[in-house]
Design an enzyme around this catalytic site. Sequence first.
Site, mmCIF file in Angstrom:
data_model
loop_
_atom_site.group_PDB
_atom_site.id
_atom_site.type_symbol
_atom_site.label_atom_id
_atom_site.label_comp_id
_atom_site.label_asym_id
_atom_site.label_seq_id
_atom_site.Cartn_x
_atom_site.Cartn_y
_atom_site.Cartn_z
ATOM 1 N N ASP A 81 7.935 8.420 -7.113
ATOM 2 C CA ASP A 81 7.853 9.486 -6.121
ATOM 3 C C ASP A 81 8.002 8.852 -4.738
ATOM 4 O O ASP A 81 7.854 7.642 -4.583
ATOM 5 C CB ASP A 81 6.491 10.194 -6.230
ATOM 6 C CG ASP A 81 6.358 11.347 -5.245
ATOM 7 O OD1 ASP A 81 7.241 12.224 -5.244
ATOM 8 O OD2 ASP A 81 5.399 11.359 -4.451
ATOM 9 N N SER A 82 8.263 9.682 -3.733
ATOM 10 C CA SER A 82 8.348 9.184 -2.362
ATOM 11 C C SER A 82 7.003 8.651 -1.872
ATOM 12 O O SER A 82 6.953 7.908 -0.906
ATOM 13 C CB SER A 82 8.811 10.301 -1.441
ATOM 14 O OG SER A 82 7.905 11.379 -1.505
ATOM 15 N N GLU A 138 -1.673 16.256 3.537
ATOM 16 C CA GLU A 138 -2.069 14.858 3.743
ATOM 17 C C GLU A 138 -3.183 14.739 4.774
ATOM 18 O O GLU A 138 -3.981 13.804 4.743
ATOM 19 C CB GLU A 138 -0.856 14.008 4.137
ATOM 20 C CG GLU A 138 0.185 14.039 3.023
ATOM 21 C CD GLU A 138 0.914 12.733 2.795
ATOM 22 O OE1 GLU A 138 1.104 11.981 3.764
ATOM 23 O OE2 GLU A 138 1.295 12.473 1.632
ATOM 24 N N CYS A 156 7.675 21.193 -4.504
ATOM 25 C CA CYS A 156 7.340 19.921 -3.857
ATOM 26 C C CYS A 156 6.013 19.480 -4.450
ATOM 27 O O CYS A 156 5.110 20.313 -4.641
ATOM 28 C CB CYS A 156 7.230 20.105 -2.343
ATOM 29 S SG CYS A 156 6.603 18.658 -1.474
ATOM 30 N N CYS A 201 9.498 13.276 -7.670
ATOM 31 C CA CYS A 201 9.796 13.816 -6.337
ATOM 32 C C CYS A 201 10.883 14.876 -6.442
ATOM 33 O O CYS A 201 11.968 14.628 -6.965
ATOM 34 C CB CYS A 201 10.261 12.663 -5.458
ATOM 35 S SG CYS A 201 10.861 13.148 -3.845
ATOM 36 N N HIS A 261 3.470 18.096 -3.395
ATOM 37 C CA HIS A 261 2.228 18.311 -2.642
ATOM 38 C C HIS A 261 1.716 19.748 -2.744
ATOM 39 O O HIS A 261 0.556 20.014 -2.470
ATOM 40 C CB HIS A 261 2.438 18.013 -1.159
ATOM 41 C CG HIS A 261 2.391 16.562 -0.812
ATOM 42 N ND1 HIS A 261 3.363 15.679 -1.196
ATOM 43 C CD2 HIS A 261 1.496 15.836 -0.101
ATOM 44 C CE1 HIS A 261 3.063 14.474 -0.727
ATOM 45 N NE2 HIS A 261 1.941 14.535 -0.059
#
Lengths: 268, 268
Positions: B10-11, B152, B184, B73, B186
């Site tokens: 993942d990124s 985040e 996504c 990702c 997140h």
Amino acid sequence: MDRRPIGVFDSGIGGLTVVKEIMKILPEEDIVYFGDTARVPYGSKSRDTIIKFAFQDSRFLLSKNVKAIVVACNTASAMSLGELQESIEVPVIGVIKPGAHAAVRASKTGRIGIIGTEGTIGSRAYENAIKKLYPEAEIIGHPCPLFVPLVEEGWAGTKVSYLVAEEYLKPLKDVDIDTLVMGCTHYPLLTRVVGDVMGQDVTLINPAEETALELKEILMEKGLQNDPENNPSYRYYVSDNPDKFSRVGSNFLNRDISNIQKVDIEKY
Amino acid sequence: MDRRPIGVFDSGIGGLTVVKEIMKILPEEDIVYFGDTARVPYGSKSRDTIIKFAFQDSRFLLSKNVKAIVVACNTASAMSLGELQESIEVPVIGVIKPGAHAAVRASKTGRIGIIGTEGTIGSRAYENAIKKLYPEAEIIGHPCPLFVPLVEEGWAGTKVSYLVAEEYLKPLKDVDIDTLVMGCTHYPLLTRVVGDVMGQDVTLINPAEETALELKEILMEKGLQNDPENNPSYRYYVSDNPDKFSRVGSNFLNRDISNIQKVDIEKY
């Protein structure tokens, strides 16, 4: 006299707020800009990684035969300036010391706030620089990680940006600072929002202008200025997305940007 | 039977939402995770750069002798999956096709919304994958760049996150979708906020679960499953900030993370 260009690097596009001041204060100087748009942002990354990136960025600029390097990124200035200055032959100028000077000159009460990325605030670089000039100063720093994405989304001035600013700036208002350093290159685009939230008794400091003045002094001191008649050229390099850089960058610079090339920065 | 681990990249940290599902659905499998925290985020970067990063990430996982690679990702899945599958010997699984399948199964009206990064939405990868299964579907995609920094920052559930969600989701509410893909890694942490704003008639799709199910099918098909008695080991690699990964990652995974090492990904 020295006809070589000034090199400026940043984690991405924000460093153009520093370029804008250099263009104003040193209109005869050629500029080579590098924005590390493939690895942006720097603000949430570790010191080791920032130092590695800053050396790659500097080596790229040196390959363009620059006579001085301006580290426009606050995070990179806070974390890597000493290391760069030790091993690079040309003068290397960061934004922290100039910002600290401007803050000390502006503050009457000595209560100075700093806002910036997690990296910049965590490094205490502004705090240390201000304390050297003004040991009794009381410094309060606060990271504002959402400010950069808000500016990049074009949401400066929206209701969301005011709500976020009120949340972040509350601890600074509570201690009654009289001066606030905008310690990240994106923040000048939030000047109005931050000014409205802090109120008119707080002076906002943009280190970019002071950095350009320090650059001018150093060039004069070392006899490195360009011919005053020089018609300046501006070249831009990025590690990703030249089109987006051109589009968004014009906002930062208030002028059209052309002459952008993509660079594989990991090779430097 | 094949005792080699599953590779997941993942990124950054978000791919742990996919790891969590793999742990649930394939509890006997060892996992090697790579998070590219030195170059995060991927969502705002160009296709060329994402393809380059995805190959480096995959070569690193292959150096750990993985038997399959999961591209957790969404942006990397949208932009690089075809290229990876063409040149990598082991099965490579992305999150887009599984997410599209789940959306098509859930939708009654065929009006399906997609939210994700600029890169994912701009690629139209979900739209193309859904149209293959359900040509009459009406797809509306909308990028939500502030969702990742909000998560985040730990601000999921705050007033700011509701205000941002209302702004981003308005065009999706206006066209009366019945299914919304959280495109996504997140976004599952914003499930409550997005659910509240969209209302209970809209089904939210998290592609992570469906991806783990597809992985299970592929392993079975190819006889690559591990011994059902295997006591699984989980290893984590990042390109920056292992401490932060450990701290924030525990939130994503709902369990403590240890066994993290830093990797110089630019060498792969």
